[in-house]
Design a protein around this motif. Sequence first.
Motif, mmCIF file in Angstrom:
data_model
loop_
_atom_site.group_PDB
_atom_site.id
_atom_site.type_symbol
_atom_site.label_atom_id
_atom_site.label_comp_id
_atom_site.label_asym_id
_atom_site.label_seq_id
_atom_site.Cartn_x
_atom_site.Cartn_y
_atom_site.Cartn_z
ATOM 1 N N TYR A 90 42.122 137.605 111.449
ATOM 2 C CA TYR A 90 41.714 138.334 110.258
ATOM 3 C C TYR A 90 42.728 138.094 109.147
ATOM 4 N N ASN A 127 36.599 140.422 111.876
ATOM 5 C CA ASN A 127 35.937 139.185 111.457
ATOM 6 C C ASN A 127 34.438 139.218 111.751
ATOM 7 N N SER A 186 36.966 139.712 104.108
ATOM 8 C CA SER A 186 36.068 139.347 105.209
ATOM 9 C C SER A 186 34.760 138.779 104.682
#
Length: 277
Positions: free
Chosen positions: A260, A227, A243
Amino acid sequence: MTNIVTVSHLSFEYPDEHVVFNDLSLNVKQGEWLAIIGQNGSGKSTLAKLMDGLLEPAGGQIMVSGLPVDEEHLGAVRNQIGMVFQNPDNQFVGATVEEDVAFGLENRQVSREQMGPIIEDSLKAVNMLDFRERIPANLSGGQKQRVAIAGIIAVRPQILILDEATSMLDPRGRKEIISLIQTLKQQEDLTVISITHDINEAAVADRIMLLNNGQLVLEDTPDKVLNNPELLKNDGLDVPFASQLAEQLRKAGVSLPDQYLNDEEVIKWLVKLNSKM
């Protein structure tokens, strides 16, 4: 958790005097899935080969299951480690799938009576029992990796090292192999070390180590590492589209989960968010 691999003050260089490691230290915990990521030339695959004794360090020490990786203990160390390489064709030695899985057992002088059930169980575990009489070279990429994994789990290692093992597969094949390794890890109580460029493969790990020019830049949970697009970009790694999207959404004031999210998970989350509007 106890450490199953300990790397202490490791140094290594290739004959062309290209220095890879200089005083590298790290630990792998027993039972964890550790992903090691980094750009080409960062030392990821070299580290895997040093752990298995395929390369000899210039200095420092590597311990595996309490044994030093040296000439005296090399056989015992390799009994603890199974490696799956990028190209499984380089690992095949048997004329058939069954013979290939039998190879490691033969090297360990397992009797024919004992060998049969082990081969059958190993091929069942990777869903390749129906292919036991097939020629490995005629299999698909994903099937070849399954056979390579079957040959390794047949000899019951404590540590499984995946050296870019999914990089030659299509997205579906990568997903299937990662799912298979997750299942086997739980069933066999394996320690998994994944050398990878695939962010989605790294995302299933318990811990990620980021290498850059032979140095350990960072070790943290997948959520903390993946992240952080700026961190990935600064170390020459591709930032997953999911991301990038999540970063832009957060900048726009949209509250996303801390963990994530891969592409599929981001889409599901956006659909769910849209349904509430």
